[in-house]
Write a protein that holds these residues in place. Structure first.
Motif, PDB file in Angstrom:
ATOM      1  N   PHE A   1       6.740   6.476   7.628  1.00  7.80           N
ATOM      2  CA  PHE A   1       6.723   7.718   8.389  1.00  7.80           C
ATOM      3  C   PHE A   1       5.780   7.634   9.572  1.00  7.80           C
ATOM      4  O   PHE A   1       5.299   8.649  10.052  1.00  7.80           O
ATOM      5  CB  PHE A   1       6.313   8.881   7.482  1.00  7.80           C
ATOM      6  N   GLN A   2       5.484   6.440  10.034  1.00  7.00           N
ATOM      7  CA  GLN A   2       4.543   6.316  11.130  1.00  7.00           C
ATOM      8  C   GLN A   2       5.237   5.766  12.356  1.00  7.00           C
ATOM      9  O   GLN A   2       6.200   5.020  12.254  1.00  7.00           O
ATOM     10  CB  GLN A   2       3.423   5.350  10.751  1.00  7.00           C
TER      11      GLN A   2
ATOM     12  N   TRP B   1      -6.244  -0.031  -5.345  1.00 11.18           N
ATOM     13  CA  TRP B   1      -6.026   1.372  -5.680  1.00 11.18           C
ATOM     14  C   TRP B   1      -4.714   1.906  -5.112  1.00 11.18           C
ATOM     15  O   TRP B   1      -4.062   2.748  -5.741  1.00 11.18           O
ATOM     16  CB  TRP B   1      -7.201   2.231  -5.188  1.00 11.18           C
ATOM     17  N   TRP B   2      -4.306   1.417  -3.952  1.00 11.24           N
ATOM     18  CA  TRP B   2      -3.092   1.969  -3.354  1.00 11.24           C
ATOM     19  C   TRP B   2      -1.854   1.597  -4.150  1.00 11.24           C
ATOM     20  O   TRP B   2      -0.919   2.375  -4.255  1.00 11.24           O
ATOM     21  CB  TRP B   2      -2.976   1.556  -1.885  1.00 11.24           C
TER      22      TRP B   2
ATOM     23  N   TRP C   1       5.574   2.392  -1.711  1.00 13.17           N
ATOM     24  CA  TRP C   1       4.520   2.151  -0.728  1.00 13.17           C
ATOM     25  C   TRP C   1       5.125   1.991   0.666  1.00 13.17           C
ATOM     26  O   TRP C   1       4.651   2.599   1.629  1.00 13.17           O
ATOM     27  CB  TRP C   1       3.728   0.911  -1.129  1.00 13.17           C
TER      28      TRP C   1
ATOM     29  N   VAL D   1      -1.844   3.800  -7.227  1.00 13.97           N
ATOM     30  CA  VAL D   1      -1.351   5.135  -6.901  1.00 13.97           C
ATOM     31  C   VAL D   1       0.180   5.139  -6.852  1.00 13.97           C
ATOM     32  O   VAL D   1       0.836   6.015  -7.426  1.00 13.97           O
ATOM     33  CB  VAL D   1      -1.966   5.597  -5.557  1.00 13.97           C
TER      34      VAL D   1
ATOM     35  N   LEU E   1       5.573   8.439 -12.920  1.00 16.55           N
ATOM     36  CA  LEU E   1       5.695   9.890 -13.048  1.00 16.55           C
ATOM     37  C   LEU E   1       7.138  10.324 -12.791  1.00 16.55           C
ATOM     38  O   LEU E   1       7.698  11.138 -13.523  1.00 16.55           O
ATOM     39  CB  LEU E   1       4.746  10.575 -12.054  1.00 16.55           C
ATOM     40  N   VAL E   2       7.751   9.758 -11.758  1.00 20.73           N
ATOM     41  CA  VAL E   2       9.140  10.101 -11.448  1.00 20.73           C
ATOM     42  C   VAL E   2      10.058   9.695 -12.604  1.00 20.73           C
ATOM     43  O   VAL E   2      10.925  10.460 -13.027  1.00 20.73           O
ATOM     44  CB  VAL E   2       9.583   9.426 -10.132  1.00 20.73           C
TER      45      VAL E   2
ATOM     46  N   PHE F   1       7.990   3.050   1.603  1.00 22.51           N
ATOM     47  CA  PHE F   1       8.586   4.338   1.962  1.00 22.51           C
ATOM     48  C   PHE F   1       7.531   5.251   2.579  1.00 22.51           C
ATOM     49  O   PHE F   1       7.753   5.864   3.629  1.00 22.51           O
ATOM     50  CB  PHE F   1       9.193   4.978   0.714  1.00 22.51           C
ATOM     51  N   PHE F   2       6.351   5.329   1.926  1.00 22.13           N
ATOM     52  CA  PHE F   2       5.280   6.168   2.473  1.00 22.13           C
ATOM     53  C   PHE F   2       4.878   5.683   3.861  1.00 22.13           C
ATOM     54  O   PHE F   2       4.575   6.477   4.752  1.00 22.13           O
ATOM     55  CB  PHE F   2       4.053   6.140   1.559  1.00 22.13           C
TER      56      PHE F   2
ATOM     57  N   THR G   1       2.861   7.007  -9.339  1.00 20.26           N
ATOM     58  CA  THR G   1       3.912   7.897  -8.848  1.00 20.26           C
ATOM     59  C   THR G   1       5.271   7.484  -9.396  1.00 20.26           C
ATOM     60  O   THR G   1       6.068   8.321  -9.836  1.00 20.26           O
ATOM     61  CB  THR G   1       3.976   7.865  -7.312  1.00 20.26           C
TER      62      THR G   1
END
Lengths: 632, 233
Positions: A135-136, A186-187, A129, A190, A197-198, A131-132, A194
């Motif tokens: 990028f701002q 929800w975040w 989270w 998510v 999944l990885v 990490f995402f 992920t």
């Protein structure tokens, strides 16, 4: 029974093939070593060890730490790698082979590994989270968000700090109490999905894919640490942080808590008793030098901890200096405005002189300004470990560094790969025993089974996506991730000493590696390590019993907010804590009693003897070899 | 006691300074004693931080800069009256009454109405400043926090909207990559399996490896074919 049939199937062949297949093998020794190192080196090396170093007076802490490594860590590591390599099974199969009474040790390892899988990946979800979000521009945790009518900033954020607000409110959306569950976020779900999944992608073909993945996940953190080291050493205030970290406070050596923490840190850092190391070494060729491997893995793990603490503390020193400078700046501004002194006439260097002068001439005005006392030492003392270090302290430091986004991204990728390589070991400790015991239905390929386990862990991990998730994670971390491992490791040592026999064990190792373990290892296995572990275990229990179980709650309505509110665990929560600490180790006595009952109630004495002997002798090759020759 | 002495000294200083400067009549009206201006309920305190904003390129504050300020404020009031009330009220620099400038470079001011003999209320001045803040700032090469109107509530900029989407974009990229790798692995796994199944059907009688001696029997996992150090019977 199950433990006799050791046909291991790899993912490439469908079940139903009549011929048993060979056990998967590592492509080369580098993969194996990197996997073990990756498993041992985890996020704890980055966010637990530097903290311990700091609170126990830097250089002085290294003494109990290294002693614990040599006398406790390395022998246990060597033991696990050796039995895995020799018996070529996962944890359940291995302990069943050594003695049927000890089968419970393997089951406990598996249960504990499963529970750790569930909560450990939540940490990775949080890292993802962040990490995402990195990028701002500007970073979302660098400023308070504006409230609805645009008149000011959100109060909760103003009272604490933007970094705290982003972590507790925007990431966790934490509830003020563990009993208030809140809703599922929800975040986080998510990000958790992920992360799983990885992990699943890396596990699809077992060690074939893991072996390739660790080339990246085990080495990348070192690259990032080096980059951070170079950058951190050029930051102002870095040397203050490093001096603070490494200045030894020798008097703390008398504090028993320090020795206890050093031992527990080594123990949990090396990830023994998970069953993962046994599983990894079971894929080795039989004549691999496991002594060398154990020493390499143990030393690399400790060296990594030390290496990681240097950039961490350089950056913390930089952060303390920045905070100190901001504190001075706000004081200077207050003085300048109140006394109408020329702009920038007061600087950091002459601040003290000005302050004494102004205090002499007009003490009332100075008093009314309510200046905060700025002390660099205080800022350096603000330490944190665990998620606090990564998501609060470090993120705050990153804001002040030029090019913040790059550093934030690098840091969180590093944390993610550290955690991912540890997850490999955790999940391996669950999968390998289940596959060895043939708990998998014949029609199910390995990929599907792995997916099933991952989905189950993901669904259980949804607990931590609720409002009270962080509190539950702390519970899991404290109660699952401590006492059960100590008990399992103790039984592992006892199993080798009493059930298998140290002499026999040394003979097996000589058979495998060509050299007999020397006196040091024997003494450690037989007396020093069990003694150390016993002392650590008892001391741990005593300390836990004495402290009332409480947790720090983030409650915006608390009168002393932003300080966390220390609340006691409610009764039912504490009952869960005790269950988490005891249920994983219950298989040990249960299986032993069950086997004992089986032995007593079975009337056929010779069959019993052969059954017992067969399972024991299976590990002792020449006898079985003779059986095999006879059958041929 | 000390405070009284200080006050007397300060007043004496201001008085002598005002006399020494020997300014003209008009300027004398405009620049009143600092404390008199500050007492007005409609006065604003202005604070400039030139060195913080401009560093070495900071200009020195002098009478001309103060005149520029007055002119800028007059412009501000004119614009405000034009925009809000539709009137053309000709404020001049004389209508902006400033006090003495401290070494900090701060002073008080209030605005008088050119048509009537009244002071413009603080609220109106505040609204006027808010309207033309950018222009005032740029006249002095400063910004909101280096040219402060003390007490003026800042309007906070609305939060940038696209914050939510950025992280979802990154997430989408990562998920897409992971799913691609996963699909590739699964598909290649199936292909390998099919290939090996065909190969196995072909050379079934060879006995694939020495390990499968006992087909259907118990494999002794402790037994390694390639091990030749064990004593053979």
């Amino acid at each position: 029974m199950g433990e006799q049939c050791v046909a291991e199937h790899n993912g490439d062949k469908p079940e139903g093939a009549s011929s048993p297949e060979e056990r998967p093998k590592w492509d080369n020794k580098t993969q194996y070593l990197l996997t073990c190192i990756g498993f041992a080196v985890g996020v704890g090396n980055v966010w637990r060890f530097p903290y311990l170093c700091q609170i126990y007076g830097g250089g002085a802490f290294l003494i109990p730490y290294l002693i614990a490594l040599v006398f406790e860590g390395l022998p246990l590591l060597y033991l696990e790698l050796a039995i895995g390599q020799r018996l070529r099974l996962g944890s359940i199969g291995v302990w069943n082979s050594i003695s049927p009474y000890l089968g419970g040790v393997g089951v406990s390892s598996m249960v504990v590994s499963f529970l750790v899988c569930v909560f450990y990946n939540t940490l990775l979800a949080w890292v993802l989270w962040y990490f995402f979000q990195s990028f701002q521009n500007p970073l979302p945790w660098s400023q308070c968000p504006v409230n609805e009518n645009l008149t000011g900033y959100i109060e909760e954020c103003v009272k604490s700090t933007p970094v705290n607000y982003f972590w507790y409110r925007e990431t966790l959306n934490i509830s003020p109490d563990i009993e208030i569950n809140g809703s599922l976020h929800w975040w986080i779900i998510v990000c958790l999905g992920t992360a799983w999944l990885v992990v699943y992608i890396c596990f699809i073909r077992g060690i074939e894919t893991i072996g390739k993945a660790v080339y990246v996940t085990a080495t990348f953190p070192y690259l990032v640490l080096t980059i951070f080291l170079i950058r951190a050493l050029t930051l102002p205030g870095a040397t203050d942080g490093l001096l603070y970290l490494f200045t030894p406070k020798w008097e703390l050596l008398q504090n028993p808590q320090m020795w206890l923490d050093a031992s527990t840190q080594i123990f949990f850092s090396l990830s023994v008793a998970f069953g993962g190391l046994i599983a990894f070494s079971s894929y080795n060729p039989l004549h691999n030098d496991c002594q060398q491997d154990a020493v390499v893995v143990g030393c690399v793990n400790s060296a990594t901890s030390l290496y990681a603490s240097i950039p961490i503390f350089a950056i913390l020193g930089f952060k303390a200096t920045s905070n100190y400078n901001s504190c001075l700046d706000s004081n200077i501004l207050a003085l300048t405005n109140a006394f109408e002194i020329g702009d920038q006439n007061i600087t950091h260097t002459n601040y003290e002189d000005w302050l004494t002068y102004l205090n002499k001439t007009d003490p009332d005005t100075v008093f009314k300004l309510d200046l905060t006392e700025c002390d660099l030492q205080d800022f350096l003392d603000q330490s944190a470990s665990g998620t606090g270090l990564a998501f609060i302290v470090f993120t705050e430091a990153v804001i002040s560094m030029p090019g913040s986004q790059v550093w934030a991204v690098l840091f969180f990728i590093m944390l993610f790969s550290l955690g991912l390589s540890s997850m490999f070991g955790n999940l391996e400790g669950v999968l390998t025993p289940l596959l060895d015991l043939h708990m998998v239905p014949k029609w199910m390929p390995r990929e599907v089974f792995t997916a099933l386990i991952c989905i189950v862990c993901f669904l259980m991990g949804l607990i931590f996506a609720m409002g009270s998730g962080n509190y539950w994670l702390e519970i899991f971390n404290t109660y699952v991730g401590s006492v059960p491992f100590l008990i399992i490791a103790l039984f592992e040592l006892f199993g080798i000493i009493f059930f298998y026999g140290t002499e026999r064990f040394c003979k097996e190792i000589e058979f495998m590696t060509g050299k007999r373990p020397n006196l040091f290892w024997k003494v450690c296995w037989m007396c020093i390590s069990p003694l150390l572990l016993l002392v650590v275990f008892l001391a741990y229990i005593i300390v836990q019993v004495q402290t009332t179980p409480t947790y720090p709650a983030w409650n915006p309505d608390y009168e002393h907010f932003p300080k966390t509110e220390i609340q006691p665990y409610p009764g039912w929560v504490f009952a869960i804590c005790i269950l988490l600490a005891t249920v994983p180790v219950l298989p040990i006595p249960f299986v032993a009693l069950y086997r004992l009952a089986q032995n007593i109630t079975t009337t056929k004495q010779p069959a019993n003897d052969t059954a017992l002997k067969a399972s024991v002798n299976k590990a002792y090759v020449p006898d079985v070899d003779m059986d095999l020759q006879r059958k041929l | 006691m000390w405070m009284k002495l200080l006050l007397i000294v300060a007043l004496a200083g201001i008085y002598t300074q005002a006399k020494e400067d020997g300014r003209g009549q008009i300027s004398g009206e405009v620049e009143e004693a600092r404390w008199r201006v500050a007492e007005s309920p409609d006065a604003f305190k202005v604070r400039l931080s030139l060195k913080s904003a401009l560093g070495d390129e900071a200009y020195t504050w002098n009478e001309n800069e103060l005149y520029l300020f007055r002119a800028a404020m007059a412009y501000t009031m004119r614009q405000y009256y034009m925009a809000e009330k539709g009137q053309q009220v000709n404020f001049t620099s004389e209508n902006i009454v400033t006090s003495e400038v401290t070494p900090r470079i701060s002073f008080f001011f209030y605005v008088t109405n050119p048509d009537a003999a009244a002071t413009i209320t603080k609220a109106e001045v505040e609204a006027a400043i808010r309207l033309s803040r950018g222009r005032i700032n740029s006249a002095f090469l400063l910004s909101d926090d280096t040219l402060e109107f003390v007490g003026l509530l800042a309007t906070l900029s609305p939060p940038a909207e696209p914050t939510v989407e950025v992280w979802l974009i990154v997430f989408g990229v990562v998920i897409g990559f992971v799913v691609l790798v996963g699909v590739f692995l699964i598909v290649s796994g199936f292909r390998n399996r099919r290939k090996r199944k065909l190969k196995m059907d072909d050379d079934d009688d060879e006995g694939k490896a020495g390990e499968e001696i006992e087909s259907g029997g118990v494999t002794n996992s402790g037994f390694e074919e390639e091990d030749d150090r064990r004593t053979q019977l």
